[in-house]
Design an enzyme around this catalytic site. Sequence first.
Site, PDB file in Angstrom:
ATOM      1  N   HIS A  49       0.811  -1.204   0.000  1.00 19.18           N
ATOM      2  CA  HIS A  49       0.000   0.000   0.000  1.00 19.18           C
ATOM      3  C   HIS A  49       0.853   1.266   0.000  1.00 19.18           C
ATOM      4  O   HIS A  49       0.315   2.360   0.026  1.00 19.18           O
ATOM      5  CB  HIS A  49      -0.912   0.009   1.230  1.00 19.18           C
ATOM      6  CG  HIS A  49      -1.773  -1.207   1.330  1.00 19.18           C
ATOM      7  ND1 HIS A  49      -3.014  -1.282   0.765  1.00 19.18           N
ATOM      8  CD2 HIS A  49      -1.548  -2.412   1.901  1.00 19.18           C
ATOM      9  CE1 HIS A  49      -3.534  -2.475   1.002  1.00 19.18           C
ATOM     10  NE2 HIS A  49      -2.666  -3.171   1.682  1.00 19.18           N
ATOM     11  N   GLU A  51       2.896   4.483  -0.740  1.00 24.04           N
ATOM     12  CA  GLU A  51       3.076   5.485  -1.788  1.00 24.04           C
ATOM     13  C   GLU A  51       4.560   5.832  -1.905  1.00 24.04           C
ATOM     14  O   GLU A  51       5.057   6.151  -2.972  1.00 24.04           O
ATOM     15  CB  GLU A  51       2.269   6.739  -1.461  1.00 24.04           C
ATOM     16  CG  GLU A  51       0.754   6.517  -1.562  1.00 24.04           C
ATOM     17  CD  GLU A  51      -0.023   7.792  -1.310  1.00 24.04           C
ATOM     18  OE1 GLU A  51       0.601   8.813  -1.003  1.00 24.04           O
ATOM     19  OE2 GLU A  51      -1.253   7.745  -1.428  1.00 24.04           O
ATOM     20  N   CYS A  79     -10.612  -2.878  16.133  1.00 33.66           N
ATOM     21  CA  CYS A  79     -11.208  -4.026  16.809  1.00 33.66           C
ATOM     22  C   CYS A  79     -10.093  -4.864  17.434  1.00 33.66           C
ATOM     23  O   CYS A  79      -8.903  -4.582  17.251  1.00 33.66           O
ATOM     24  CB  CYS A  79     -12.009  -4.872  15.822  1.00 33.66           C
ATOM     25  SG  CYS A  79     -10.991  -5.671  14.560  1.00 33.66           S
ATOM     26  N   CYS A  82      -7.520  -6.282  14.855  1.00 34.79           N
ATOM     27  CA  CYS A  82      -6.591  -5.271  14.348  1.00 34.79           C
ATOM     28  C   CYS A  82      -5.653  -4.798  15.460  1.00 34.79           C
ATOM     29  O   CYS A  82      -4.483  -4.494  15.210  1.00 34.79           O
ATOM     30  CB  CYS A  82      -7.365  -4.098  13.770  1.00 34.79           C
ATOM     31  SG  CYS A  82      -8.199  -4.486  12.223  1.00 34.79           S
TER      32      CYS A  82
END
Length: 492
Positions: A49, A51, A79, A82
């Site tokens: 993910h 950049e 949660c 996570c």
Amino acid sequence: MDDFYMKQAIKIAKTSTYDVPVGAVIVYKDKIIGQGYNMREILKDPTAHAEIIAIKEASQYLGGWRLVDCTLYVTLEPCAMCAGAIVNARIPRLVIGAWDPRFGCCGSVEDLTRHPKFNHRVELSYGVMENECKALIQDFFKKIRKRRKKMKKFIDLRSDTVTMPTDEMRTAMMDAEVGDDVYEDDPTVKKLEELAAEMTGKEASIFVTSGTMGNQVAIMTHTSYGDEIIANRRCHIVTYEVGAAARLSGVNYSLVDNPDGFIYGRDVAERIRHENIHYPKTSLLCLENALSDGRVVPLEVMKEASDVAREHGVPIHLDGARLFNAALALNVDAKEVAKYADSVMFCLSKGLCAPIGSMLCGTKEFIEKARRMRKILGGGMRQAGVIAAPGIISLEVMTKRLHEDHNNAKYLAEELLEFPFIELNKDNVHINMVFFSIKKEGLDTDSFTKYMLENGVKINSDEDNNYRFVTTNDIDRADIDRVLDLIGQYFK
């Protein structure tokens, strides 16, 4: 800088296709190195993910990514799953926009980092751009409600047990203040119990999960093994509670079988056992109002039966599952119905729309003993305020609108009588129930029920083509007209 990165997380959350409104950004040395809406996937492999590919500087690979010098910005408190990923990734700082108990994630990271298994501690910052993050959550739930409204709506006439909790109830569940009810320190449960006791004119009450539990706890509390209780042959306690009184309390029934379903003073006098070594002890009179056929018992009939029982020292329990419907039909306060009984049970989850629960009310001494009986049945609850909160709305709000259901039931009955093949006594429509029969030669009950279901209407019937339609908060006049049209089309 925290606001800057949280804005980016919010932007991600707004475009999320995930099942919660969450956006996450990982920052290393003022550079965004990872972002997305599925935190576990980001933390599993941030490079997917990123950049700016600075991940090698930001982490050490020790059997998994270790983001030792990074900050994670997230719109919604993670949660438990996570939270586990965050602790495993050794993230030193977590910035949270908002939390919402509807996602069951309050305190997840703090709880996990305090666990003795972990020696890693996370610095937590709450409330960064909190209003914007909360607005994001509210928008999410608005979309959910709109989606729910667009779903096919069934007109459900089977019972008032099928009522949906109102939006106000759902919000109250989310915001409920809770404690441990077995320790009697859940403030929401206590408020509900105090309100129920006050509205029935009793000293105390206890929150139970169902009407059946409330009735059976009452019988267990009032009686001893081998006793006998007086009840109507067709009442709910005898007919629809799986013979629980015999199994749980070890009591015998002395049944009253009057054509009108009432228990009169003479019935009680005839059935109270006198002292004799061969007889069981009569230890309880069970009354019911409203009756399971939708009619209400006049107060003078209740008083007559109650007076005889009290004269002989026999306590009275009232199954008032629809107590407030009965009181409305009798044009009295619920206290006026309940005063003829020593204990009373009423349901929150029928026409009062709560998703779960009933109340058992009586003297303080009775409720103290009933609390032990509830525990025996596995009914001791912990943070029960979450399910007690809608019950408060049931009593404060929904009791005030039951006249709408009664009026709709009367309207339904009058319109059904327009069909020549329907038999119905509209004088027996006292509350929100309409009982009728379809006298049509060759009628296939299953086929008719299936036809109604295929056209969005749920009904129950029996093999003799007897029907019960129940009006509720979820049924309006347009729904009733739709049902009438379908009946007309089917039998045309």
